[in-house]
Motif scaffolding. Sequence first.
Motif, short mmCIF file in Angstrom:
data_model
loop_
_atom_site.label_atom_id
_atom_site.label_comp_id
_atom_site.label_asym_id
_atom_site.label_seq_id
_atom_site.Cartn_x
_atom_site.Cartn_y
_atom_site.Cartn_z
N ARG A 190 0.83 -1.20 0.00
CA ARG A 190 0.00 0.00 0.00
C ARG A 190 0.87 1.26 0.00
O ARG A 190 0.62 2.20 -0.76
CB ARG A 190 -0.91 -0.03 1.23
CG ARG A 190 -1.88 1.15 1.34
CD ARG A 190 -2.88 0.83 2.43
NE ARG A 190 -3.82 1.92 2.64
CZ ARG A 190 -3.80 2.73 3.70
NH1 ARG A 190 -2.87 2.56 4.63
NH2 ARG A 190 -4.69 3.68 3.84
N CYS A 223 -5.72 9.24 -2.41
CA CYS A 223 -6.80 8.53 -3.08
C CYS A 223 -6.37 7.11 -3.45
O CYS A 223 -7.15 6.15 -3.30
CB CYS A 223 -7.23 9.29 -4.34
SG CYS A 223 -8.04 10.88 -4.00
N GLY A 226 -6.38 4.97 -0.46
CA GLY A 226 -7.72 4.57 -0.03
C GLY A 226 -8.24 3.36 -0.77
O GLY A 226 -9.17 2.69 -0.30
#
Length: 240
Positions: A190, A223, A226
């Motif tokens: 991530r 973004c 997320g």
Amino acid sequence: MTEPMRQVKKGILDSVPIVIGYIPACITFGLVGKALSLSDLEVFLLSALVYAGASQFIAAKLMAAGTAALIILLLTLIINLRYFFISMSFSSRLNRKSRPFHKGLVGFGLTEEVYAVSMMSDKNRKDAGNHSLPYLLGLEVPPYAVTLISTYAGIMLAGYIPADFLPALNTSLYALLIALVIPQIRRNTRNLAICISAAVSSWLLQPLLGTATVVAAMIIGACVGGIFPAKEEEIRSEVM
């Protein structure tokens, strides 16, 4: 030794990498400020009051060019919007019972490097707990003090160090940021996606947005982050 003093000591020890990176960068700022024909006081106050890295260099160049004060303030505000996002993320690590004055004090000393080190500390990475005020003061005060001392040193050294050496002196801060980010990228997909998306968008948008590129890249990175589910990982390696 009392617990608050232990926390202060821990913060000071964690601040050592930041201090090492700030010394050449702030000396460079002092040299650049003097090279732009700003007064000693103007250069020093830019470090003492702005305390925001790139914004200081830009403000110094604008002041030297005779730009109107309102324009300087607006551009500095746009560039420093990144701290809005940093503060939002950091607020979850700050004790919510802290007084507004203490929050403001911590907020003033919150730089990218302080943020990175505090989020990587063993207390946050092991149990996602909140940092104490003594720890944060121990983490933030040494870099700020070194910023002032190194800026003054740069002012005093102006005229003795050739301008060709300035870019080399300033690379240590970038090396520090890379050293802080790489361990997080290696162990978390991530984080890797966030860094890549922010870096690529910054590169692509720079010709279009100029100084606002940093803010746009942070929004895009957020973004992208997320999209990936948050996943708590057990960190086995030693921290800092």
